[in-house]
Design a protein around this motif. Structure first.
Motif, PDB file in Angstrom:
ATOM      1  N   ARG A   7       0.859  -1.188   0.000  1.00  0.00           N
ATOM      2  CA  ARG A   7       0.000   0.000   0.000  1.00  0.00           C
ATOM      3  C   ARG A   7       0.893   1.236   0.000  1.00  0.00           C
ATOM      4  O   ARG A   7       1.891   1.298   0.703  1.00  0.00           O
ATOM      5  CB  ARG A   7      -0.875   0.057   1.249  1.00  0.00           C
ATOM      6  N   ALA A   8       0.490   2.223  -0.776  1.00  0.00           N
ATOM      7  CA  ALA A   8       1.232   3.488  -0.789  1.00  0.00           C
ATOM      8  C   ALA A   8       0.972   4.232   0.526  1.00  0.00           C
ATOM      9  O   ALA A   8      -0.099   4.139   1.118  1.00  0.00           O
ATOM     10  CB  ALA A   8       0.786   4.331  -1.961  1.00  0.00           C
ATOM     11  N   VAL A   9       1.957   4.980   0.966  1.00  0.00           N
ATOM     12  CA  VAL A   9       1.834   5.733   2.206  1.00  0.00           C
ATOM     13  C   VAL A   9       1.292   7.114   1.885  1.00  0.00           C
ATOM     14  O   VAL A   9       1.797   7.812   1.015  1.00  0.00           O
ATOM     15  CB  VAL A   9       3.207   5.862   2.901  1.00  0.00           C
ATOM     16  N   SER A  10       0.262   7.515   2.566  1.00  0.00           N
ATOM     17  CA  SER A  10      -0.314   8.844   2.396  1.00  0.00           C
ATOM     18  C   SER A  10      -0.091   9.609   3.685  1.00  0.00           C
ATOM     19  O   SER A  10      -0.563   9.224   4.748  1.00  0.00           O
ATOM     20  CB  SER A  10      -1.807   8.744   2.087  1.00  0.00           C
ATOM     21  N   LEU A  11       0.649  10.690   3.586  1.00  0.00           N
ATOM     22  CA  LEU A  11       0.953  11.467   4.781  1.00  0.00           C
ATOM     23  C   LEU A  11      -0.120  12.502   5.094  1.00  0.00           C
ATOM     24  O   LEU A  11      -0.229  12.973   6.215  1.00  0.00           O
ATOM     25  CB  LEU A  11       2.304  12.146   4.622  1.00  0.00           C
ATOM     26  N   LEU A  12      -0.880  12.878   4.087  1.00  0.00           N
ATOM     27  CA  LEU A  12      -1.942  13.851   4.301  1.00  0.00           C
ATOM     28  C   LEU A  12      -3.271  13.273   3.829  1.00  0.00           C
ATOM     29  O   LEU A  12      -3.332  12.543   2.858  1.00  0.00           O
ATOM     30  CB  LEU A  12      -1.664  15.124   3.495  1.00  0.00           C
ATOM     31  N   SER A  13      -4.321  13.642   4.488  1.00  0.00           N
ATOM     32  CA  SER A  13      -5.639  13.214   4.030  1.00  0.00           C
ATOM     33  C   SER A  13      -6.008  14.017   2.782  1.00  0.00           C
ATOM     34  O   SER A  13      -5.365  15.014   2.445  1.00  0.00           O
ATOM     35  CB  SER A  13      -6.685  13.437   5.120  1.00  0.00           C
ATOM     36  N   ILE A  14      -7.041  13.598   2.110  1.00  0.00           N
ATOM     37  CA  ILE A  14      -7.474  14.272   0.883  1.00  0.00           C
ATOM     38  C   ILE A  14      -7.841  15.731   1.168  1.00  0.00           C
ATOM     39  O   ILE A  14      -7.484  16.635   0.407  1.00  0.00           O
ATOM     40  CB  ILE A  14      -8.668  13.522   0.257  1.00  0.00           C
ATOM     41  N   ALA A  15      -8.539  15.984   2.249  1.00  0.00           N
ATOM     42  CA  ALA A  15      -8.938  17.357   2.584  1.00  0.00           C
ATOM     43  C   ALA A  15      -7.709  18.245   2.821  1.00  0.00           C
ATOM     44  O   ALA A  15      -7.671  19.398   2.380  1.00  0.00           O
ATOM     45  CB  ALA A  15      -9.828  17.361   3.812  1.00  0.00           C
ATOM     46  N   GLU A  16      -6.713  17.694   3.483  1.00  0.00           N
ATOM     47  CA  GLU A  16      -5.493  18.458   3.718  1.00  0.00           C
ATOM     48  C   GLU A  16      -4.762  18.741   2.415  1.00  0.00           C
ATOM     49  O   GLU A  16      -4.208  19.818   2.218  1.00  0.00           O
ATOM     50  CB  GLU A  16      -4.585  17.718   4.696  1.00  0.00           C
ATOM     51  N   LYS A  17      -4.739  17.774   1.506  1.00  0.00           N
ATOM     52  CA  LYS A  17      -4.086  17.975   0.215  1.00  0.00           C
ATOM     53  C   LYS A  17      -4.774  19.069  -0.583  1.00  0.00           C
ATOM     54  O   LYS A  17      -4.111  19.900  -1.207  1.00  0.00           O
ATOM     55  CB  LYS A  17      -4.081  16.668  -0.582  1.00  0.00           C
ATOM     56  N   VAL A  18      -6.103  19.098  -0.568  1.00  0.00           N
ATOM     57  CA  VAL A  18      -6.846  20.144  -1.268  1.00  0.00           C
ATOM     58  C   VAL A  18      -6.523  21.502  -0.662  1.00  0.00           C
ATOM     59  O   VAL A  18      -6.271  22.486  -1.381  1.00  0.00           O
ATOM     60  CB  VAL A  18      -8.364  19.855  -1.221  1.00  0.00           C
ATOM     61  N   LEU A  19      -6.492  21.586   0.653  1.00  0.00           N
ATOM     62  CA  LEU A  19      -6.164  22.835   1.326  1.00  0.00           C
ATOM     63  C   LEU A  19      -4.749  23.294   0.982  1.00  0.00           C
ATOM     64  O   LEU A  19      -4.520  24.476   0.711  1.00  0.00           O
ATOM     65  CB  LEU A  19      -6.310  22.666   2.843  1.00  0.00           C
ATOM     66  N   VAL A  20      -3.805  22.381   0.939  1.00  0.00           N
ATOM     67  CA  VAL A  20      -2.428  22.720   0.583  1.00  0.00           C
ATOM     68  C   VAL A  20      -2.363  23.263  -0.839  1.00  0.00           C
ATOM     69  O   VAL A  20      -1.690  24.254  -1.105  1.00  0.00           O
ATOM     70  CB  VAL A  20      -1.505  21.495   0.760  1.00  0.00           C
ATOM     71  N   TRP A  21      -3.077  22.634  -1.779  1.00  0.00           N
ATOM     72  CA  TRP A  21      -3.065  23.112  -3.166  1.00  0.00           C
ATOM     73  C   TRP A  21      -3.666  24.510  -3.279  1.00  0.00           C
ATOM     74  O   TRP A  21      -3.188  25.345  -4.055  1.00  0.00           O
ATOM     75  CB  TRP A  21      -3.798  22.141  -4.083  1.00  0.00           C
ATOM     76  N   ILE A  22      -4.718  24.794  -2.513  1.00  0.00           N
ATOM     77  CA  ILE A  22      -5.323  26.131  -2.527  1.00  0.00           C
ATOM     78  C   ILE A  22      -4.324  27.158  -2.015  1.00  0.00           C
ATOM     79  O   ILE A  22      -4.142  28.227  -2.612  1.00  0.00           O
ATOM     80  CB  ILE A  22      -6.618  26.148  -1.692  1.00  0.00           C
ATOM     81  N   ILE A  23      -3.645  26.853  -0.925  1.00  0.00           N
ATOM     82  CA  ILE A  23      -2.661  27.776  -0.350  1.00  0.00           C
ATOM     83  C   ILE A  23      -1.496  27.982  -1.313  1.00  0.00           C
ATOM     84  O   ILE A  23      -1.057  29.120  -1.535  1.00  0.00           O
ATOM     85  CB  ILE A  23      -2.177  27.262   1.022  1.00  0.00           C
ATOM     86  N   VAL A  24      -0.998  26.912  -1.911  1.00  0.00           N
ATOM     87  CA  VAL A  24       0.113  27.021  -2.859  1.00  0.00           C
ATOM     88  C   VAL A  24      -0.289  27.883  -4.050  1.00  0.00           C
ATOM     89  O   VAL A  24       0.473  28.756  -4.483  1.00  0.00           O
ATOM     90  CB  VAL A  24       0.577  25.627  -3.318  1.00  0.00           C
ATOM     91  N   ASP A  25      -1.474  27.677  -4.577  1.00  0.00           N
ATOM     92  CA  ASP A  25      -1.941  28.468  -5.717  1.00  0.00           C
ATOM     93  C   ASP A  25      -2.029  29.949  -5.365  1.00  0.00           C
ATOM     94  O   ASP A  25      -1.605  30.811  -6.143  1.00  0.00           O
ATOM     95  CB  ASP A  25      -3.297  27.945  -6.181  1.00  0.00           C
ATOM     96  N   ARG A  26      -2.544  30.251  -4.199  1.00  0.00           N
ATOM     97  CA  ARG A  26      -2.655  31.660  -3.786  1.00  0.00           C
ATOM     98  C   ARG A  26      -1.283  32.289  -3.570  1.00  0.00           C
ATOM     99  O   ARG A  26      -1.062  33.437  -3.926  1.00  0.00           O
ATOM    100  CB  ARG A  26      -3.496  31.765  -2.515  1.00  0.00           C
ATOM    101  N   LEU A  27      -0.361  31.532  -2.986  1.00  0.00           N
ATOM    102  CA  LEU A  27       0.985  32.074  -2.772  1.00  0.00           C
ATOM    103  C   LEU A  27       1.700  32.320  -4.101  1.00  0.00           C
ATOM    104  O   LEU A  27       2.367  33.339  -4.270  1.00  0.00           O
ATOM    105  CB  LEU A  27       1.805  31.124  -1.902  1.00  0.00           C
ATOM    106  N   GLN A  28       1.560  31.394  -5.038  1.00  0.00           N
ATOM    107  CA  GLN A  28       2.203  31.580  -6.337  1.00  0.00           C
ATOM    108  C   GLN A  28       1.634  32.794  -7.056  1.00  0.00           C
ATOM    109  O   GLN A  28       2.370  33.567  -7.661  1.00  0.00           O
ATOM    110  CB  GLN A  28       2.042  30.327  -7.200  1.00  0.00           C
ATOM    111  N   THR A  29       0.334  32.979  -6.993  1.00  0.00           N
ATOM    112  CA  THR A  29      -0.296  34.130  -7.625  1.00  0.00           C
ATOM    113  C   THR A  29       0.160  35.427  -6.970  1.00  0.00           C
ATOM    114  O   THR A  29       0.411  36.418  -7.654  1.00  0.00           O
ATOM    115  CB  THR A  29      -1.832  34.012  -7.524  1.00  0.00           C
ATOM    116  N   ALA A  30       0.314  35.429  -5.664  1.00  0.00           N
ATOM    117  CA  ALA A  30       0.701  36.642  -4.949  1.00  0.00           C
ATOM    118  C   ALA A  30       2.170  36.995  -5.143  1.00  0.00           C
ATOM    119  O   ALA A  30       2.521  38.174  -5.230  1.00  0.00           O
ATOM    120  CB  ALA A  30       0.406  36.478  -3.461  1.00  0.00           C
TER     121      ALA A  30
END
Length: 66
Positions: A7-30
């Motif tokens: 089994r692959a190891v997942s360090l973050l849950s799906i909700a956390e991954k979505v939140l991280v992508w939102i934050i990364v996108d906003r930081l890159q835009t800013a």
């Protein structure tokens, strides 16, 4: 070791991954307007190879005027 029970190891849950992508996108835009054009390497479309190639072309142009 049983490879069929892998089994692959997942360090973050799906909700956390979505939140991280939102934050990364906003930081890159800013931060994109703040970073100078000479910065390369980790920026999309601004690879190190392209910068080196452009630098070599510029040096070649400059050598013609000496």
């Amino acid at each position: 070791m049983d490879c069929l029970n892998f089994r692959a190891v997942s360090l973050l849950s799906i909700a956390e991954k979505v939140l991280v992508w939102i934050i990364v996108d906003r930081l890159q835009t800013a931060h994109e307007p703040i970073i100078s054009e000479s910065q390369a390497g980790i920026r999309p479309g601004r690879g190190v190879v392209g910068i080196i190639f452009n630098s070599l072309l510029q040096q070649k142009k400059d050598m013609r005027y000496l």
